[in-house]
Design a protein around this motif. Structure first.
Motif, short mmCIF file in Angstrom:
data_model
loop_
_atom_site.label_atom_id
_atom_site.label_comp_id
_atom_site.label_asym_id
_atom_site.label_seq_id
_atom_site.Cartn_x
_atom_site.Cartn_y
_atom_site.Cartn_z
N LYS A 267 0.83 -1.20 0.00
CA LYS A 267 0.00 0.00 0.00
C LYS A 267 0.86 1.26 0.00
CE LYS A 267 -4.00 -2.05 2.33
NZ LYS A 267 -4.87 -2.00 3.52
N LYS A 268 1.93 1.25 0.80
CA LYS A 268 2.82 2.40 0.84
C LYS A 268 3.49 2.63 -0.52
CE LYS A 268 2.75 4.08 5.09
NZ LYS A 268 2.49 5.50 5.38
N LEU A 269 3.96 1.55 -1.13
CA LEU A 269 4.62 1.67 -2.44
C LEU A 269 3.63 2.15 -3.49
CD1 LEU A 269 6.84 -1.55 -2.41
CD2 LEU A 269 7.62 0.82 -2.25
N GLN A 270 2.40 1.62 -3.47
CA GLN A 270 1.39 2.05 -4.42
C GLN A 270 1.08 3.54 -4.26
OE1 GLN A 270 -0.18 0.01 -6.93
NE2 GLN A 270 -0.59 2.11 -7.58
N GLN A 271 0.97 3.98 -3.01
CA GLN A 271 0.71 5.40 -2.76
C GLN A 271 1.87 6.26 -3.27
OE1 GLN A 271 0.12 6.29 1.37
NE2 GLN A 271 -0.15 8.49 1.02
N LYS A 272 3.09 5.78 -3.06
CA LYS A 272 4.26 6.53 -3.52
C LYS A 272 4.27 6.62 -5.04
CE LYS A 272 8.17 8.63 -2.69
NZ LYS A 272 8.26 9.88 -1.93
N VAL A 273 3.96 5.51 -5.72
CA VAL A 273 3.91 5.51 -7.18
C VAL A 273 2.85 6.48 -7.68
CG1 VAL A 273 3.37 4.10 -9.20
CG2 VAL A 273 4.86 3.20 -7.42
N ASP A 274 1.68 6.48 -7.05
CA ASP A 274 0.61 7.39 -7.45
C ASP A 274 1.02 8.85 -7.26
OD1 ASP A 274 -0.90 5.18 -8.04
OD2 ASP A 274 -2.02 5.20 -6.14
N ALA A 327 9.85 6.89 -10.11
CA ALA A 327 8.64 6.09 -10.29
C ALA A 327 8.98 4.68 -10.73
CB ALA A 327 7.71 6.77 -11.30
N GLN A 328 9.93 4.53 -11.65
CA GLN A 328 10.32 3.20 -12.10
C GLN A 328 10.91 2.39 -10.94
OE1 GLN A 328 13.00 3.87 -15.35
NE2 GLN A 328 11.39 4.61 -16.76
N LYS A 329 11.69 3.04 -10.10
CA LYS A 329 12.28 2.34 -8.97
C LYS A 329 11.20 1.82 -8.02
CE LYS A 329 14.35 4.92 -5.98
NZ LYS A 329 15.35 5.80 -5.33
N PHE A 330 10.24 2.66 -7.69
CA PHE A 330 9.18 2.22 -6.78
C PHE A 330 8.25 1.22 -7.46
CE2 PHE A 330 10.50 5.98 -4.43
CZ PHE A 330 10.38 5.55 -3.12
N GLU A 331 8.02 1.35 -8.78
CA GLU A 331 7.21 0.37 -9.49
C GLU A 331 7.87 -1.00 -9.48
OE1 GLU A 331 6.71 2.12 -13.28
OE2 GLU A 331 5.04 3.43 -12.68
N ALA A 332 9.22 -1.04 -9.58
CA ALA A 332 9.92 -2.32 -9.52
C ALA A 332 9.74 -2.96 -8.15
CB ALA A 332 11.40 -2.11 -9.82
N TRP A 333 9.89 -2.15 -7.08
CA TRP A 333 9.66 -2.69 -5.73
C TRP A 333 8.22 -3.15 -5.56
CZ3 TRP A 333 12.56 2.05 -3.39
CH2 TRP A 333 13.93 1.79 -3.38
N LEU A 334 7.29 -2.40 -6.13
CA LEU A 334 5.88 -2.78 -6.02
C LEU A 334 5.61 -4.09 -6.75
CD1 LEU A 334 2.98 -2.11 -5.18
CD2 LEU A 334 2.77 -0.73 -7.25
#
Length: 477
Positions: A267-274, A327-334
């Motif tokens: 949820k945190k990663l998704q919020q960060k990506v958004d 965004a790409q970095k957090f999307e990879a973690w997500l």
């Protein structure tokens, strides 16, 4: 509740427009009128004081002239009785006595006139001027009282106008309270804060009579570290407690939120990506606006220099590139977390009943490439030791037995205090206790009696002596 508060705002607005504004203006008028009345009173008082001073002055002058006339008469009589004095000296003394008598008569007439005038002014002062001023002040106060009554009546009318609406608001509040669904609310909290951990599988029986290598279940509360003798290590106070009660990380939060449970991390990663995508769109809109402005400058050079916008375009492009990289970095973690959650669910379904009735397998089985630790973070497998370690788990403050705070000094109770409220402690006069927390400016000091009884007492009730070497101690009280 919002509508209910809104009605109070309506009352406030109506009171401001219908009462406060008029009263403010009326108060200013009353101040001016009161000031004028007091000025008239001071003026009348100064006038009567001036008349009194004139009366006293004329009285003293009359008294002085009478004494001078008596002395002149006595001197004349003395000269007239003396046979050695010439006739001219006697005549001169007689004339001087007559002059003094005339001055005394004039002073007497002046004193009488001023006295009559003062009596008249005094009568006017006490029977006309002062009563008139007091009457004006009294009438002013009576008008003020009437005006206050009118304002209170206006307030009652303003309040009465919204009473039906307030009644409806209160009825709706009651309906909302009666419609509370505690089960649904609890489920919403569960969905918002669920960790995503899967329950561990059964730990296999390890038969030490068989000369073979044993494996460790991938679903147990353990991390496989390779071959060797299994060793069970429990972590003190955390023994027997469960993962859901993890202790909140009080240090710095990792950038990838690896300290959180899987579901919370997702949820945190998704919020960060958004959030990053929103910033990217914002930067792109700014870039497009600058581009359009540059085109306008190119077509109409008199409006501005197109080259002046190049650095802004370059800055916008750099910001967009930087945000896309983030965004790409957090999307990879997500994606990694979402893939692991799906794999965990499938693995849990496959392993349901897998070990029922089966003999212990031979050989070595590796644990998952990444096992979630009890504190919600993830660790890579780097060695192949077959050592079973149940990791120490940290739990939320309300489930953990915290270490007692160290004493930073002592205190002596000056008075008896009955600690009846929650968080306070009762002390007897003359009792000596330990200080574990100084007064933070709120008038309370935290103390401890013995090893486990502690609470707050008023700072003014105790005489505190802090240890200079203790951590947190600053001064002596």
């Amino acid at each position: 509740m919002s509508d209910y508060a809104g009605q109070h705002e309506v009352i406030s607005e109506n009171m401001t427009s219908q009462i406060t504004v008029d009263l403010t203006r009326y108060v200013q008028e009353l101040k001016q009128e009161r000031k004028s009345n007091f000025h008239d009173g001071r003026k009348a008082q100064q006038h009567i004081e001036t008349c009194w001073k004139q009366l006293e002055s004329s009285k003293r002058r009359f008294e002085r002239d009478c004494k001078e006339a008596d002395r002149a008469q006595q001197y004349f009589e003395k000269m007239d009785a003396d046979i050695n004095v010439t006739k001219a000296d006697v005549e001169k003394a007689r004339q001087q006595a007559q002059i003094r008598h005339q001055m005394a008569e004039d002073s007497k007439a002046d004193y009488s006139s001023i006295l009559q005038k003062f009596n008249h002014e005094q009568h006017e002062y006490y029977h006309t001027h002062i009563p008139s001023i007091f009457r004006k002040i009294q009438e002013m106060e009576e008008r003020r009282i009437v005006r206050m009554g009118q304002s209170m009546k206006t307030y009652a009318e303003v309040d009465r106008q919204v009473i039906p609406i307030i009644g409806k608001c209160l009825d709706e509040i009651v309906k909302a309270a009666e419609a509370i669904d505690q089960k649904n609310d609890s489920q919403l909290v569960v969905e918002a804060y669920k960790s995503g951990f899967e329950p561990p599988g059964d730990i296999e029986f390890e038969d030490y009579t068989q000369p073979m290598k044993r494996t460790v279940s991938n679903n147990s509360l353990s991390n496989s570290r390779g071959e060797g003798k299994p060793e069970l290590k429990l972590a003190g106070k955390a023994k027997g407690k469960l993962w859901p009660f993890i202790k909140k990380n009080k240090g710095s939060t990792p950038e990838d939120f690896s300290n959180l449970p899987p579901e919370q991390r997702r949820k945190k990663l998704q919020q960060k990506v958004d959030d990053l995508n929103k910033e990217i769109h914002k930067e792109m809109d700014q870039r497009d606006a600058i581009t359009k402005m540059k085109d306008v400058y190119l077509k109409n050079p008199q409006m501005g220099d197109p080259a002046s916008l190049d650095h802004k375009l370059a800055e916008a492009a750099q910001n967009i590139e930087k945000l896309r990289f983030e965004a790409q970095k957090f999307e990879a973690w997500l994606a990694e977390v979402e893939g692991r959650l799906q794999a965990r669910g499938e693995q849990a379904r496959r392993q349901s009943g897998m070990y029922d009735g089966q003999p212990p397998p031979t050989g070595h089985t590796c644990a998952q490439d990444r096992e979630s630790s009890p504190d919600g973070s993830y660790t890579e497998e780097q060695s192949q030791e077959s050592q079973v370690k149940v990791l120490a788990t940290d739990f939320d403050d309300e489930f953990d037995d915290e270490e007692p705070l160290p004493a930073i000094g002592t205190c002596k109770a000056l008075y008896t205090f009955e600690g009846q409220n929650e968080g306070t402690i009762s002390v007897a006069e003359g009792e000596t206790l330990y200080v574990i927390e100084e007064d933070r400016g709120d008038g309370w000091t935290r103390i401890r009696r013995g090893e486990d009884e502690e609470g707050y007492v008023p700072t003014s009730y105790v005489e505190v002596c802090l240890d200079r070497n203790a951590k947190g101690a600053k001064t002596y009280i």
